[in-house]
Design an enzyme around this catalytic site. Structure first.
Site, PDB file in Angstrom:
ATOM      1  N   GLU A 158      39.534  26.911  28.924  1.00  0.00           N
ATOM      2  CA  GLU A 158      39.298  27.140  30.362  1.00  0.00           C
ATOM      3  C   GLU A 158      39.451  25.810  31.107  1.00  0.00           C
ATOM      4  O   GLU A 158      38.694  24.868  30.860  1.00  0.00           O
ATOM      5  CB  GLU A 158      37.894  27.728  30.563  1.00  0.00           C
ATOM      6  CG  GLU A 158      37.399  27.745  32.004  1.00  0.00           C
ATOM      7  CD  GLU A 158      38.299  28.511  32.975  1.00  0.00           C
ATOM      8  OE1 GLU A 158      38.510  29.707  32.765  1.00  0.00           O
ATOM      9  OE2 GLU A 158      38.809  27.887  33.929  1.00  0.00           O
ATOM     10  N   CYS A 175      41.451  43.185  43.392  1.00  0.00           N
ATOM     11  CA  CYS A 175      40.606  43.876  44.366  1.00  0.00           C
ATOM     12  C   CYS A 175      41.407  44.332  45.588  1.00  0.00           C
ATOM     13  O   CYS A 175      41.393  43.684  46.642  1.00  0.00           O
ATOM     14  CB  CYS A 175      39.426  43.032  44.815  1.00  0.00           C
ATOM     15  SG  CYS A 175      38.256  44.065  45.734  1.00  0.00           S
ATOM     16  N   CYS A 187      35.540  49.794  43.558  1.00  0.00           N
ATOM     17  CA  CYS A 187      35.794  48.879  44.661  1.00  0.00           C
ATOM     18  C   CYS A 187      34.730  49.099  45.734  1.00  0.00           C
ATOM     19  O   CYS A 187      34.735  50.134  46.406  1.00  0.00           O
ATOM     20  CB  CYS A 187      37.193  49.121  45.232  1.00  0.00           C
ATOM     21  SG  CYS A 187      37.676  47.852  46.395  1.00  0.00           S
TER      22      CYS A 187
HETATM   23  C1  LIG Z   1      38.218  37.961  47.523  1.00  0.00           C
HETATM   24  C2  LIG Z   1      37.994  38.746  46.262  1.00  0.00           C
HETATM   25  C3  LIG Z   1      37.165  39.844  46.293  1.00  0.00           C
HETATM   26  C4  LIG Z   1      36.947  40.588  45.145  1.00  0.00           C
HETATM   27  N1  LIG Z   1      36.084  41.641  45.200  1.00  0.00           N
HETATM   28  C5  LIG Z   1      35.795  42.331  44.087  1.00  0.00           C
HETATM   29  C6  LIG Z   1      34.807  43.363  44.103  1.00  0.00           C
HETATM   30  O1  LIG Z   1      34.191  43.635  45.133  1.00  0.00           O
HETATM   31  N2  LIG Z   1      34.548  44.028  42.963  1.00  0.00           N
HETATM   32  C7  LIG Z   1      35.201  43.731  41.794  1.00  0.00           C
HETATM   33  O2  LIG Z   1      34.903  44.357  40.777  1.00  0.00           O
HETATM   34  N3  LIG Z   1      36.166  42.766  41.739  1.00  0.00           N
HETATM   35  C8  LIG Z   1      36.465  42.058  42.853  1.00  0.00           C
HETATM   36  N4  LIG Z   1      37.395  41.038  42.806  1.00  0.00           N
HETATM   37  C9  LIG Z   1      38.266  40.893  41.620  1.00  0.00           C
HETATM   38  C10 LIG Z   1      37.607  40.180  40.443  1.00  0.00           C
HETATM   39  O3  LIG Z   1      37.073  38.936  40.832  1.00  0.00           O
HETATM   40  C11 LIG Z   1      38.648  39.978  39.347  1.00  0.00           C
HETATM   41  O4  LIG Z   1      39.334  41.182  39.109  1.00  0.00           O
HETATM   42  C12 LIG Z   1      37.978  39.515  38.060  1.00  0.00           C
HETATM   43  O5  LIG Z   1      37.402  38.242  38.254  1.00  0.00           O
HETATM   44  C13 LIG Z   1      38.999  39.493  36.933  1.00  0.00           C
HETATM   45  O6  LIG Z   1      38.467  38.886  35.799  1.00  0.00           O
HETATM   46  P1  LIG Z   1      39.438  38.065  34.819  1.00  0.00           P
HETATM   47  O7  LIG Z   1      38.594  37.559  33.733  1.00  0.00           O
HETATM   48  O8  LIG Z   1      40.634  38.876  34.502  1.00  0.00           O
HETATM   49  O9  LIG Z   1      39.971  36.868  35.736  1.00  0.00           O
HETATM   50  P2  LIG Z   1      39.145  35.690  36.399  1.00  0.00           P
HETATM   51  O10 LIG Z   1      37.716  36.065  36.561  1.00  0.00           O
HETATM   52  O11 LIG Z   1      39.915  35.298  37.602  1.00  0.00           O
HETATM   53  O12 LIG Z   1      39.200  34.535  35.314  1.00  0.00           O
HETATM   54  C14 LIG Z   1      40.408  33.984  34.849  1.00  0.00           C
HETATM   55  C15 LIG Z   1      40.090  32.617  34.267  1.00  0.00           C
HETATM   56  O13 LIG Z   1      41.243  32.133  33.580  1.00  0.00           O
HETATM   57  C16 LIG Z   1      41.362  30.755  33.851  1.00  0.00           C
HETATM   58  N5  LIG Z   1      42.763  30.359  33.626  1.00  0.00           N
HETATM   59  C17 LIG Z   1      43.808  30.435  34.472  1.00  0.00           C
HETATM   60  N6  LIG Z   1      44.917  29.958  33.890  1.00  0.00           N
HETATM   61  C18 LIG Z   1      44.564  29.578  32.635  1.00  0.00           C
HETATM   62  C19 LIG Z   1      45.271  29.002  31.545  1.00  0.00           C
HETATM   63  N7  LIG Z   1      46.574  28.705  31.617  1.00  0.00           N
HETATM   64  N8  LIG Z   1      44.581  28.736  30.412  1.00  0.00           N
HETATM   65  C20 LIG Z   1      43.260  29.030  30.308  1.00  0.00           C
HETATM   66  N9  LIG Z   1      42.552  29.574  31.316  1.00  0.00           N
HETATM   67  C21 LIG Z   1      43.200  29.844  32.462  1.00  0.00           C
HETATM   68  C22 LIG Z   1      40.898  30.610  35.290  1.00  0.00           C
HETATM   69  O14 LIG Z   1      40.498  29.273  35.586  1.00  0.00           O
HETATM   70  C23 LIG Z   1      39.735  31.591  35.336  1.00  0.00           C
HETATM   71  O15 LIG Z   1      38.507  30.981  35.030  1.00  0.00           O
HETATM   72  C24 LIG Z   1      37.610  40.243  43.938  1.00  0.00           C
HETATM   73  C25 LIG Z   1      38.440  39.115  43.903  1.00  0.00           C
HETATM   74  C26 LIG Z   1      38.620  38.360  45.047  1.00  0.00           C
HETATM   75  C27 LIG Z   1      39.499  37.135  44.987  1.00  0.00           C
END
Ligand SMILES: Cc1cc2nc3c(=O)[nH]c(=O)nc-3n(C[C@H](O)[C@H](O)[C@H](O)COP(=O)(O)OP(=O)(O)OC[C@H]3O[C@@H](n4cnc5c(N)ncnc54)[C@H](O)[C@@H]3O)c2cc1C
Length: 415
Positions: free
Chosen positions: A42, A168, A343
Site C-alpha cells: 500500500e 459510487c 448506495c
Molecule cells: C466521493 C465518494 C463517495 C462514495 N460514497 C460511497 C457510499 O456512499 N457508499 C459506498 O459503499 N461506497 C461509496 N464510495 C465508493 C467506495 O469508497 C469504494 O467503492 C471503495 O472504497 C472501494 O474499495 P477498494 O478496496 O476497491 O478501493 P479503495 O478503498 O479505493 O482502496 C484501494 C487502495 O489501493 C491502493 N493502491 C492504488 N494503487 C496501488 C498500487 N499500484 N499498489 C498497491 N496499492 C495501490 C490505494 O492507495 C488505496 O488505498 C464513494 C467513493 C467516493 C470517492
C-alpha cells in the site's frame, strides 16, 4: 510500522492495496494464519473513508473523521509494505514494486481500487480547488466543495457525471441535492439554476430508485441532460465543454462539481492479470482469477459488473475469504457473490434514499421493512452516524460481510 527496504520477500498471502477490500481480506487471513503470513502492499500513508467525502463536501461531516493513518488501520499481524505494486508475473507467483523490490506469494489478492484520471478532462487539474470548481472525489477538494457552496451567492451550478465505470454512481448527484437544499435554506434558490450533466442515458441503473430520483429533480426544478460528457474546463471564461453525441455543448458555470474519469489501475491494466477492459479478470461469482487460480480480486479493480461501492466490497469479502480458503485446502471454490451493492442517496441535508440492490439482477434487495426509496431522516442517520463506524470497526477488521443476515431477520420476504 511499515517494513523498510525489503528487496525480496515472500508472503503466503500478498494483498495489493490497503483500502476497504484489501484490509477486509488482510484482517481475516492475518488473524487466521498468524504474524508475517500476510503482506499488504500500500503506497499511501493515509487511509480514507471515501463515502464520508459526500458529507464533507456538504459541510455535514468533519474531514478528519474520514482519514486515519495507514499504520493505525493495518491489521496487527499483517506486514505493511509501504510501496506500490508496479508489475506482475503471475506465472512465477511474483510482483515487483515501484521501488524495485520483488514480492513472491502463494496467494494474491488484487484490491488496488480505481485509478482516477484527472488529466482526462482538459483544463480540469489546474481549475480544481478555486473559483468554484471542485470534486468530492479528491481528499483535498471535498473540503473546498463545502467552502465554495457556502460562498455561493447565486448563478449556475453544474454537476457532472462521466460514463461508467465510476465508483459510487450516486455520488455525482448526492452533492447536487445537498447543494440545492442548502441554497433553499439560505434563501438563494430563486437566484440559482441547478443542472445535472449525466454521461449515462439514465439517472440511476435500478428502476425503482431512478423513478424516485427523477421525481426529486422534477419537483426541485433541477435540469437533467443525459449523454453529456465533460471534455474540458475553461477556467478563465468559466465554461464547461461537453460532448453530446456528435455535438459539442458549452455551458457557463458559477459553481462546477466534476466527477472525473476513472478506471483500472495501470499496474493491473498492463499486466497478464487484466481483462480486456483493464480490470482484474476474475469470475463474477467466485471472484477467482480466470487464468491463475491462486489469484483473487475484490472491490473496484475487480472485473465484476456491479456497482463499485464499499457496500459491494462488504458483500464480496466473505466470498473471497471462503473461496481462497477452499483453494488453500485443494477444494473447489463454491461461494458466490450475488451482485449486492448499496448506495445511500443523500437527497438533502437531512434525508436519504437507501438504494440496495443486486447489480446482477437489477432488482432491489432492501434490508429494512420499509420502502427505502422514500427519503427519510432515519436513513440519513444511518449514513452519517452508523455507516462510518461499520466501516472502521467492522469492515476493515474483516467482521462485516454486508447486511444479508440482518435482511433475513428484518425483511425475510426480500432476503
Ligand atoms: C466521493 C465518494 C463517495 C462514495 N460514497 C460511497 C457510499 O456512499 N457508499 C459506498 O459503499 N461506497 C461509496 N464510495 C465508493 C467506495 O469508497 C469504494 O467503492 C471503495 O472504497 C472501494 O474499495 P477498494 O478496496 O476497491 O478501493 P479503495 O478503498 O479505493 O482502496 C484501494 C487502495 O489501493 C491502493 N493502491 C492504488 N494503487 C496501488 C498500487 N499500484 N499498489 C498497491 N496499492 C495501490 C490505494 O492507495 C488505496 O488505498 C464513494 C467513493 C467516493 C470517492
Amino acid at each position: 510500522m511499515a517494513s523498510t527496504s525489503i528487496r525480496q520477500k515472500h508472503f503466503k498471502v500478498a494483498v495489493v492495496g490497503g483500502g476497504a477490500g484489501g484490509l477486509a481480506i488482510a484482517s481475516h487471513f492475518s488473524e487466521k494464519l498468524g504474524k508475517g503470513a500476510v503482506g499488504v502492499i500500500e503506497p499511501s500513508t493515509n487511509h480514507y473513508y471515501q463515502p464520508g467525502w459526500t458529507l464533507v463536501g456538504g459541510d455535514l461531516m468533519d474531514f478528519n473523521k474520514t482519514v486515519r493513518r495507514t499504520s493505525d488501520v493495518m491489521p496487527i499481524n499483517a506486514e505493511w509494505v509501504h510501496d506500490a505494486a508496479a508489475t506482475f508475473a503471475p506465472e512465477a507467483n511474483s510482483l515487483t514494486t515501484a521501488k524495485g523490490d520483488t514480492i513472491t506469494y502463494d496467494y494474491l489478492v488484487l484490491a488496488a481500487g480505481f485509478q482516477i484520471n484527472w488529466d482526462a478532462i482538459k483544463g480540469l487539474k489546474d481549475a480544481l480547488g478555486k473559483n468554484g470548481v471542485t470534486s468530492n472525489y479528491h481528499a483535498d477538494h471535498c473540503k473546498y466543495t463545502a467552502k465554495a457552496m457556502n460562498e455561493f451567492a447565486g448563478g449556475h451550478a453544474v454537476f457532472t457525471q462521466p460514463n461508467m465505470p465510476i465508483k459510487c454512481a450516486g455520488a455525482p448527484q448526492k452533492v447536487m441535492y445537498i447543494f440545492e437544499d442548502t441554497m433553499r435554506r439560505n434563501g438563494l434558490r430563486d437566484k440559482t439554476t441547478v443542472t445535472f450533466m449525466q454521461g449515462m442515458p439514465s439517472i440511476f441503473a435500478i428502476q425503482k430508485y431512478a423513478k424516485a430520483l427523477t421525481e426529486q429533480c422534477q419537483e426541485r426544478d433541477i435540469n437533467v441532460n443525459f449523454r453529456h460528457v465533460l471534455t474540458e474546463v475553461k477556467a478563465d471564461t468559466k465554461e464547461a465543454v461537453f460532448k453530446a453525441g456528435e455535438k459539442e455543448v458549452t455551458v457557463k458555470y458559477d459553481f462546477l462539481h466534476v466527477t472525473p474519469q476513472m478506471g483500472a489501475p495501470d499496474c493491473i491494466r498492463n499486466s497478464p492479470l487484466a481483462a480486456e477492459n483493464g480490470m482484474a479478470n476474475v469470475d463474477k461469482e467466485t471472484m477467482q482469477h480466470l487464468t491463475f487460480p491462486n489469484v483473487f480480486a475484490i472491490g473496484d479493480c475487480a472485473n465484476l459488473p456491479t456497482s463499485k461501492t464499499a457496500a459491494a466490497v462488504a458483500a464480496e469479502a466473505p466470498v473471497v475469504k471462503a473461496n481462497m480458503e477452499a483453494v488453500m485446502r485443494q477444494a473447489n471454490p463454491t461461494a458466490k457473490y450475488d451482485g449486492y451493492a448499496s448506495c445511500p442517496l443523500v437527497i438533502s441535508r437531512d434525508r436519504l434514499i437507501l438504494a440496495e440492490f443486486s447489480a446482477y439482477t437489477g432488482q432491489p434487495m432492501e434490508t429494512l421493512f420499509l420502502d427505502q426509496s422514500i427519503p427519510r431522516e432515519s436513513l440519513f442517520f444511518l449514513k452519517a452516524e452508523v455507516m462510518p463506524d461499520l466501516y472502521w470497526d467492522a469492515l476493515l477488521k474483516g467482521h462485516w460481510n454486508g447486511p444479508s443476515n440482518v435482511r433475513k431477520i428484518l425483511n425475510p420476504f426480500n432476503a
